[in-house]
Write a protein that holds these residues in place. Sequence first.
Motif, PDB file in Angstrom:
ATOM      1  N   SER A  29       0.835  -1.199   0.000  1.00 34.55           N
ATOM      2  CA  SER A  29       0.000   0.000   0.000  1.00 34.55           C
ATOM      3  C   SER A  29       0.871   1.250   0.000  1.00 34.55           C
ATOM      4  O   SER A  29       2.075   1.199   0.251  1.00 34.55           O
ATOM      5  CB  SER A  29      -0.932   0.002   1.216  1.00 34.55           C
ATOM      6  OG  SER A  29      -0.189  -0.133   2.410  1.00 34.55           O
ATOM      7  N   GLU A  54      -7.406   4.070  -1.979  1.00 30.70           N
ATOM      8  CA  GLU A  54      -6.735   4.137  -0.684  1.00 30.70           C
ATOM      9  C   GLU A  54      -7.216   5.376   0.082  1.00 30.70           C
ATOM     10  O   GLU A  54      -7.365   6.451  -0.490  1.00 30.70           O
ATOM     11  CB  GLU A  54      -5.220   4.208  -0.852  1.00 30.70           C
ATOM     12  CG  GLU A  54      -4.617   2.951  -1.456  1.00 30.70           C
ATOM     13  CD  GLU A  54      -3.097   3.000  -1.505  1.00 30.70           C
ATOM     14  OE1 GLU A  54      -2.459   2.915  -0.446  1.00 30.70           O
ATOM     15  OE2 GLU A  54      -2.558   3.142  -2.619  1.00 30.70           O
ATOM     16  N   GLN A  56      -6.312   7.462   3.760  1.00 27.85           N
ATOM     17  CA  GLN A  56      -5.389   7.627   4.886  1.00 27.85           C
ATOM     18  C   GLN A  56      -5.867   8.774   5.767  1.00 27.85           C
ATOM     19  O   GLN A  56      -6.526   9.703   5.284  1.00 27.85           O
ATOM     20  CB  GLN A  56      -3.976   7.927   4.385  1.00 27.85           C
ATOM     21  CG  GLN A  56      -3.385   6.869   3.488  1.00 27.85           C
ATOM     22  CD  GLN A  56      -2.033   7.263   2.925  1.00 27.85           C
ATOM     23  OE1 GLN A  56      -1.668   8.438   2.918  1.00 27.85           O
ATOM     24  NE2 GLN A  56      -1.268   6.284   2.460  1.00 27.85           N
ATOM     25  N   SER A  70      -4.413   3.828   7.665  1.00 29.43           N
ATOM     26  CA  SER A  70      -4.553   3.747   6.217  1.00 29.43           C
ATOM     27  C   SER A  70      -5.298   2.476   5.844  1.00 29.43           C
ATOM     28  O   SER A  70      -5.267   1.480   6.573  1.00 29.43           O
ATOM     29  CB  SER A  70      -3.182   3.769   5.528  1.00 29.43           C
ATOM     30  OG  SER A  70      -2.414   2.652   5.898  1.00 29.43           O
ATOM     31  N   SER A  71      -5.990   2.534   4.708  1.00 27.85           N
ATOM     32  CA  SER A  71      -6.690   1.357   4.199  1.00 27.85           C
ATOM     33  C   SER A  71      -6.524   1.298   2.686  1.00 27.85           C
ATOM     34  O   SER A  71      -6.556   2.325   2.004  1.00 27.85           O
ATOM     35  CB  SER A  71      -8.178   1.414   4.558  1.00 27.85           C
ATOM     36  OG  SER A  71      -8.794   2.543   3.957  1.00 27.85           O
ATOM     37  N   TYR A  72      -6.322   0.095   2.185  1.00 34.71           N
ATOM     38  CA  TYR A  72      -6.130  -0.157   0.760  1.00 34.71           C
ATOM     39  C   TYR A  72      -7.178  -1.156   0.312  1.00 34.71           C
ATOM     40  O   TYR A  72      -7.367  -2.192   0.945  1.00 34.71           O
ATOM     41  CB  TYR A  72      -4.726  -0.704   0.508  1.00 34.71           C
ATOM     42  CG  TYR A  72      -4.399  -1.025  -0.947  1.00 34.71           C
ATOM     43  CD1 TYR A  72      -3.591  -0.183  -1.693  1.00 34.71           C
ATOM     44  CD2 TYR A  72      -4.892  -2.175  -1.555  1.00 34.71           C
ATOM     45  CE1 TYR A  72      -3.284  -0.469  -3.021  1.00 34.71           C
ATOM     46  CE2 TYR A  72      -4.591  -2.469  -2.877  1.00 34.71           C
ATOM     47  CZ  TYR A  72      -3.783  -1.613  -3.601  1.00 34.71           C
ATOM     48  OH  TYR A  72      -3.490  -1.898  -4.909  1.00 34.71           O
ATOM     49  N   VAL A  90      -7.516  -6.247   0.494  1.00 33.74           N
ATOM     50  CA  VAL A  90      -7.705  -5.276   1.566  1.00 33.74           C
ATOM     51  C   VAL A  90      -6.476  -5.272   2.464  1.00 33.74           C
ATOM     52  O   VAL A  90      -5.955  -6.338   2.817  1.00 33.74           O
ATOM     53  CB  VAL A  90      -8.956  -5.603   2.410  1.00 33.74           C
ATOM     54  CG1 VAL A  90      -9.111  -4.602   3.544  1.00 33.74           C
ATOM     55  CG2 VAL A  90     -10.202  -5.611   1.533  1.00 33.74           C
ATOM     56  N   GLN A  91      -5.990  -4.089   2.805  1.00 31.90           N
ATOM     57  CA  GLN A  91      -4.903  -3.946   3.780  1.00 31.90           C
ATOM     58  C   GLN A  91      -5.211  -2.742   4.654  1.00 31.90           C
ATOM     59  O   GLN A  91      -5.496  -1.652   4.136  1.00 31.90           O
ATOM     60  CB  GLN A  91      -3.556  -3.746   3.078  1.00 31.90           C
ATOM     61  CG  GLN A  91      -2.372  -3.563   4.022  1.00 31.90           C
ATOM     62  CD  GLN A  91      -1.958  -4.861   4.701  1.00 31.90           C
ATOM     63  OE1 GLN A  91      -1.880  -5.910   4.078  1.00 31.90           O
ATOM     64  NE2 GLN A  91      -1.695  -4.791   5.998  1.00 31.90           N
ATOM     65  N   GLY A  92      -5.165  -2.907   5.964  1.00 37.75           N
ATOM     66  CA  GLY A  92      -5.412  -1.806   6.892  1.00 37.75           C
ATOM     67  C   GLY A  92      -4.284  -1.681   7.897  1.00 37.75           C
ATOM     68  O   GLY A  92      -3.831  -2.696   8.444  1.00 37.75           O
ATOM     69  N   ASP A  93      -3.813  -0.446   8.131  1.00 37.81           N
ATOM     70  CA  ASP A  93      -2.711  -0.193   9.054  1.00 37.81           C
ATOM     71  C   ASP A  93      -3.105   0.866  10.079  1.00 37.81           C
ATOM     72  O   ASP A  93      -3.906   1.760   9.798  1.00 37.81           O
ATOM     73  CB  ASP A  93      -1.468   0.325   8.301  1.00 37.81           C
ATOM     74  CG  ASP A  93      -0.912  -0.693   7.322  1.00 37.81           C
ATOM     75  OD1 ASP A  93      -1.206  -1.882   7.491  1.00 37.81           O
ATOM     76  OD2 ASP A  93      -0.201  -0.294   6.395  1.00 37.81           O
ATOM     77  N   GLY A 121      -0.718  -3.921  11.082  1.00 32.90           N
ATOM     78  CA  GLY A 121      -1.887  -3.992  10.225  1.00 32.90           C
ATOM     79  C   GLY A 121      -2.277  -5.415   9.892  1.00 32.90           C
ATOM     80  O   GLY A 121      -1.587  -6.384  10.241  1.00 32.90           O
ATOM     81  N   GLY A 123      -4.234  -7.808   6.575  1.00 34.06           N
ATOM     82  CA  GLY A 123      -4.601  -7.763   5.166  1.00 34.06           C
ATOM     83  C   GLY A 123      -4.995  -9.120   4.634  1.00 34.06           C
ATOM     84  O   GLY A 123      -4.749 -10.165   5.254  1.00 34.06           O
TER      85      GLY A 123
END
Length: 270
Positions: A29, A54, A56, A70-72, A90-93, A121, A123
Amino acid sequence: MFLKRIYILFLTFCVPLLFQRCAGVFINSTTQSPNLITKDQRHANLYLGADHEEVQAAWSPNEHIGFMMSSYLCSPFVSSGHDYNSWGTVQGDLAMGFYHAFHTDTARPSKWFYDVYLGGGLGQRKFDGDLGYAPGHTVLKDGYTVYSSDEKSFLQSSVFYKKNNTEVSLTVQGAVYFLNSFNLYMTRYELQPLPTPILVTEFHNESFYNLNTAFTVKQKTGLITLVGQLAWNHALSYPSGWKAPYYTDNGILPWTARVVEINFGVQFKF
């Protein structure tokens, strides 16, 4: 004025790369450069790609303390040629950090700052795609599907410059990813869908490391701030079950297609 010209040139020559897709078996991301310098500062960033979005956000609840998230999302789609859907990626931090000016002379406020963030995160990757072309291989493409889930821990630091409506920053992020599971299937051979996907490789409970270096320029114009970023991802290691890169008779499948990233977005206060 000079920095504004740099941003305009950066934007003009790099716009075509905005449409890079989230191909590859793993996705990195966009690295966030929050550039917080004062209490109660809040803003959000929005990035749009050819097939992903994305979001943020960053916030400073107290002096020198910052939070960022952040999210992707790689947009879900229906793959042609077989009867199942990609669920997207999906990826979230989330991270907490510390920021400070390089000097605190009130008579001559600093324009240079630094920050350090520690975060983590979660994902997942559920994606249908095609092999890329490889020298010496045929032009026919095989199809593949990836199913994976991961956990992420990272440490990042930025040095940034802020003057009037312009910000420039250099960010370095080191991350370790723990793959709970990873499954790669071949779904099409030489344009012909396979009646049953063939399992190419799978592994569980493995980790790998990635280093990201990002150069970010922000230029405020009216109520929003334009954001441009050039980033480089370098895989420091791969899971032991992965052969990098993965080759077939009809192409090459890289670990990630976002080794060099050009990201453009908008930032707004909230």
